[in-house]
Every structure is written in structure tokens, then in C-alpha cells.
Design a protein around this motif. Structure first.
Motif, PDB file in Angstrom:
ATOM      1  N   GLN A 166     -22.778  11.974 -59.276  1.00  0.00           N
ATOM      2  CA  GLN A 166     -22.998  11.322 -57.990  1.00  0.00           C
ATOM      3  C   GLN A 166     -22.880  12.369 -56.881  1.00  0.00           C
ATOM      4  N   LEU A 167     -23.653  12.174 -55.832  1.00  0.00           N
ATOM      5  CA  LEU A 167     -23.664  13.141 -54.731  1.00  0.00           C
ATOM      6  C   LEU A 167     -23.518  12.412 -53.402  1.00  0.00           C
ATOM      7  N   PHE A 168     -22.592  12.896 -52.581  1.00  0.00           N
ATOM      8  CA  PHE A 168     -22.389  12.351 -51.243  1.00  0.00           C
ATOM      9  C   PHE A 168     -22.148  13.495 -50.279  1.00  0.00           C
ATOM     10  N   ARG A 169     -22.420  13.254 -49.026  1.00  0.00           N
ATOM     11  CA  ARG A 169     -22.067  14.248 -48.003  1.00  0.00           C
ATOM     12  C   ARG A 169     -21.287  13.552 -46.895  1.00  0.00           C
ATOM     13  N   ILE A 170     -20.411  14.305 -46.246  1.00  0.00           N
ATOM     14  CA  ILE A 170     -19.525  13.731 -45.246  1.00  0.00           C
ATOM     15  C   ILE A 170     -19.458  14.624 -44.017  1.00  0.00           C
ATOM     16  N   GLY A 171     -18.924  14.062 -42.951  1.00  0.00           N
ATOM     17  CA  GLY A 171     -18.673  14.834 -41.734  1.00  0.00           C
ATOM     18  C   GLY A 171     -19.920  15.407 -41.102  1.00  0.00           C
ATOM     19  N   ASP A 172     -19.806  16.639 -40.600  1.00  0.00           N
ATOM     20  CA  ASP A 172     -20.931  17.294 -39.928  1.00  0.00           C
ATOM     21  C   ASP A 172     -22.064  17.648 -40.877  1.00  0.00           C
ATOM     22  N   MET A 223     -19.834  14.402 -56.700  1.00  0.00           N
ATOM     23  CA  MET A 223     -19.703  15.627 -55.923  1.00  0.00           C
ATOM     24  C   MET A 223     -19.829  15.278 -54.442  1.00  0.00           C
ATOM     25  N   ILE A 224     -18.926  15.814 -53.651  1.00  0.00           N
ATOM     26  CA  ILE A 224     -18.940  15.553 -52.215  1.00  0.00           C
ATOM     27  C   ILE A 224     -19.207  16.857 -51.479  1.00  0.00           C
ATOM     28  N   VAL A 225     -20.239  16.856 -50.668  1.00  0.00           N
ATOM     29  CA  VAL A 225     -20.638  18.038 -49.900  1.00  0.00           C
ATOM     30  C   VAL A 225     -20.073  17.920 -48.487  1.00  0.00           C
ATOM     31  N   ALA A 226     -19.285  18.900 -48.098  1.00  0.00           N
ATOM     32  CA  ALA A 226     -18.695  18.929 -46.757  1.00  0.00           C
ATOM     33  C   ALA A 226     -18.927  20.309 -46.148  1.00  0.00           C
ATOM     34  N   THR A 227     -20.196  20.685 -46.045  1.00  0.00           N
ATOM     35  CA  THR A 227     -20.561  22.035 -45.600  1.00  0.00           C
ATOM     36  C   THR A 227     -20.565  22.182 -44.085  1.00  0.00           C
ATOM     37  N   GLY A 228     -20.323  21.090 -43.360  1.00  0.00           N
ATOM     38  CA  GLY A 228     -20.216  21.184 -41.903  1.00  0.00           C
ATOM     39  C   GLY A 228     -21.538  21.379 -41.207  1.00  0.00           C
ATOM     40  N   GLY A 229     -21.476  21.936 -40.004  1.00  0.00           N
ATOM     41  CA  GLY A 229     -22.682  22.121 -39.210  1.00  0.00           C
ATOM     42  C   GLY A 229     -22.636  23.415 -38.422  1.00  0.00           C
ATOM     43  N   THR A 230     -23.752  23.742 -37.831  1.00  0.00           N
ATOM     44  CA  THR A 230     -23.856  24.908 -36.953  1.00  0.00           C
ATOM     45  C   THR A 230     -24.291  24.430 -35.572  1.00  0.00           C
ATOM     46  N   PRO A 231     -24.063  25.225 -34.534  1.00  0.00           N
ATOM     47  CA  PRO A 231     -24.366  24.761 -33.176  1.00  0.00           C
ATOM     48  C   PRO A 231     -25.821  24.334 -33.018  1.00  0.00           C
ATOM     49  N   ASN A 291     -16.929  14.008 -34.707  1.00  0.00           N
ATOM     50  CA  ASN A 291     -15.625  14.649 -34.575  1.00  0.00           C
ATOM     51  C   ASN A 291     -14.882  14.643 -35.902  1.00  0.00           C
ATOM     52  N   VAL A 292     -13.747  15.345 -35.947  1.00  0.00           N
ATOM     53  CA  VAL A 292     -13.018  15.517 -37.198  1.00  0.00           C
ATOM     54  C   VAL A 292     -12.466  14.194 -37.716  1.00  0.00           C
ATOM     55  N   HIS A 293     -12.180  13.270 -36.812  1.00  0.00           N
ATOM     56  CA  HIS A 293     -11.643  11.975 -37.242  1.00  0.00           C
ATOM     57  C   HIS A 293     -12.684  11.188 -38.038  1.00  0.00           C
ATOM     58  N   ALA A 294     -13.932  11.255 -37.603  1.00  0.00           N
ATOM     59  CA  ALA A 294     -15.004  10.579 -38.326  1.00  0.00           C
ATOM     60  C   ALA A 294     -15.208  11.207 -39.693  1.00  0.00           C
ATOM     61  N   ALA A 295     -15.110  12.531 -39.772  1.00  0.00           N
ATOM     62  CA  ALA A 295     -15.252  13.214 -41.058  1.00  0.00           C
ATOM     63  C   ALA A 295     -14.135  12.811 -42.019  1.00  0.00           C
ATOM     64  N   MET A 296     -12.912  12.714 -41.510  1.00  0.00           N
ATOM     65  CA  MET A 296     -11.786  12.297 -42.345  1.00  0.00           C
ATOM     66  C   MET A 296     -11.965  10.852 -42.827  1.00  0.00           C
ATOM     67  N   LEU A 297     -12.519  10.004 -41.969  1.00  0.00           N
ATOM     68  CA  LEU A 297     -12.754   8.616 -42.360  1.00  0.00           C
ATOM     69  C   LEU A 297     -13.819   8.539 -43.445  1.00  0.00           C
ATOM     70  N   ASP A 298     -14.885   9.344 -43.315  1.00  0.00           N
ATOM     71  CA  ASP A 298     -15.900   9.431 -44.387  1.00  0.00           C
ATOM     72  C   ASP A 298     -15.234   9.755 -45.716  1.00  0.00           C
ATOM     73  N   ALA A 299     -14.407  10.789 -45.701  1.00  0.00           N
ATOM     74  CA  ALA A 299     -13.765  11.248 -46.929  1.00  0.00           C
ATOM     75  C   ALA A 299     -12.834  10.183 -47.506  1.00  0.00           C
ATOM     76  N   ALA A 300     -12.057   9.534 -46.644  1.00  0.00           N
ATOM     77  CA  ALA A 300     -11.108   8.513 -47.104  1.00  0.00           C
ATOM     78  C   ALA A 300     -11.836   7.345 -47.755  1.00  0.00           C
ATOM     79  N   ARG A 301     -12.914   6.908 -47.151  1.00  0.00           N
ATOM     80  CA  ARG A 301     -13.640   5.741 -47.678  1.00  0.00           C
ATOM     81  C   ARG A 301     -14.245   6.029 -49.048  1.00  0.00           C
ATOM     82  N   LEU A 302     -14.784   7.238 -49.192  1.00  0.00           N
ATOM     83  CA  LEU A 302     -15.411   7.578 -50.481  1.00  0.00           C
ATOM     84  C   LEU A 302     -14.416   7.941 -51.556  1.00  0.00           C
ATOM     85  N   CYS A 303     -13.358   8.647 -51.175  1.00  0.00           N
ATOM     86  CA  CYS A 303     -12.463   9.232 -52.184  1.00  0.00           C
ATOM     87  C   CYS A 303     -11.351   8.302 -52.648  1.00  0.00           C
TER      88      CYS A 303
END
Length: 205
Positions: free
Chosen positions: A178-184, A1-9, A190-202
Motif C-alpha cells: 500500500q502507498l500513501f503520502r502525507i504532509g507537504d 509505505m508512507i511517503v513524507a518527502t515534504g516540499g520545496t518553495p 503546516n506541520v500540525h496537518a502533516a502530523m494529523l495525516d500521519a496519525a490517521r493513517l498509522c
């Protein structure tokens, strides 16, 4: 399971942080500010510059302040040129090498305390409103709730990740996924780092 719930200010971690608006409110139009506004940028991306453009578009007098030696270092030169032209055209004051240390409400407005990193120097200035861009804090409630039921307890095996192998870490034999979290959901990025997280894991799924 991949958690991509983002962030708040994220709010500045200084006394009086509750008096400070975030750039999300400005850009969404939920805060209509007037008078003289300080925009404090401790993030270095596009967000603070976007907020400045939104504010000057409403006739607000803006000063943008950063603790960096240059303004918005993470914005590319081509994009930055357009922003800097807008700042000049609208008479925005730019102040570098000043870190926000506190905000206090006074009869005259909001008094901000600014300093220079590594030195005792302090100055106080008064504005009608203060806006801060500090990146984001992770939204991690879902991740925390799922953590104890995971086989890896959220851990990433770096050797597997770099070798592009499926993740093999097992820290809880009673877990069911399995549990992972990505991005914010991990940290402000930034969004590019989040996409790289996802690409590496998925890519190994």
C-alpha cells in the motif's frame, strides 16, 4: 509505505517569477539582499514575517505586501503581536489587498505589477529585490516512481480513514504494497496537518 518527502518553495506563477527569491533563501542566509525589498506573502503564515525580521536585521528597507485583507491571518494573535511590534519598530511598510501580477527587470531595478482581486486596477512599483512566500510544491518523484507497484495506486479510502479502520482500497491486484503520502508531499500545509495525516493513517497499522 508512507511517503513524507515534504516540499520545496513554490514560486509565484506570474511573468518574471525567475527574478523572485524565496523566503527559504533569505532565512538560510544564501541570499544577501540590499536596498529596498518587497516581501510578498501569499501564504499567511510565519514564514514571510520571519523573512522580514531577517532582512531588517541586515539593514534592509522592507515593504510587506499581501493579497489578504489582513497581514498573516494564520498566525495566532499572541505570536502576531511580537511580529507587529517588530514591523513597527523597524519602519516596515505594510500593504494589504494587493496581488502580485508580474516582475520585470528595468534599469532602475525590479518593477512589480500589483493589482486588486476582481478589478482592473494595476499599479507599478520599483524595488531592488523581491521575495515571495507562496507555500510549497510537493516533492513527489519518489511517490510517482512507487505508484504503479502499489495495490491502492495511492488512493485513500475515506470511509476507512474516518472510521479508523485499516485501509482496504485495492485498485491494482498486481501491486505488492500500500502507498500513501502525507504532509507537504501532498500539498502545502503546516506541520500540525502533516502530523494529523500521519496519525490517521498509522494508528491502524
Amino acid at each position: 509505505m508512507i511517503v513524507a518527502t515534504g516540499g520545496t518553495p513554490a514560486a509565484p506563477r506570474v511573468p518574471g517569477a525567475g527574478l523572485v527569491h524565496d523566503t527559504w533563501d533569505v532565512l538560510a542566509g544564501t541570499r544577501r539582499l540590499r536596498g529596498r525589498v518587497l516581501v510578498y506573502d501569499d501564504h499567511g503564515g510565519n514564514q514571510a514575517l520571519d523573512a522580514v525580521e531577517a532582512l531588517v536585521g541586515e539593514g534592509v528597507t522592507v515593504e510587506i505586501v499581501t493579497p489578504e485583507r489582513t497581514l498573516s491571518p494564520d498566525v495566532g494573535a499572541l505570536t502576531a503581536a511580537g511580529y507587529f511590534h517588530s514591523l513597527a519598530e523597524n519602519g516596515v511598510t505594510v500593504t494589504v489587498l494587493r496581488r502580485l501580477h508580474g516582475v520585470t527587470r528595468t534599469p532602475e531595478g525590479l518593477e512589480v505589477e500589483l493589482g486588486v482581486d476582481g478589478f482592473a486596477f494595476r499599479e507599478r512599483r520599483t524595488f531592488d529585490a523581491v521575495v515571495a512566500e507562496m507555500g510549497t510544491d510537493p516533492v513527489q518523484e519518489l511517490y510517482d516512481e512507487l505508484l504503479a507497484s502499489s495495490t491502492n495506486l495511492g488512493a485513500v479510502d475515506w470511509a476507512d480513514l474516518l472510521a479508523r479502520r485499516p485501509q482496504t482500497a485495492v485498485r491494482n491486484e498486481d501491486g505488492s504494497f500500500q502507498l500513501f503520502r502525507i504532509g507537504d508531499a501532498v500539498a502545502s500545509r503546516n506541520v500540525h496537518a502533516a502530523m494529523l495525516d500521519a496519525a490517521r493513517l498509522c494508528r491502524t497499522i
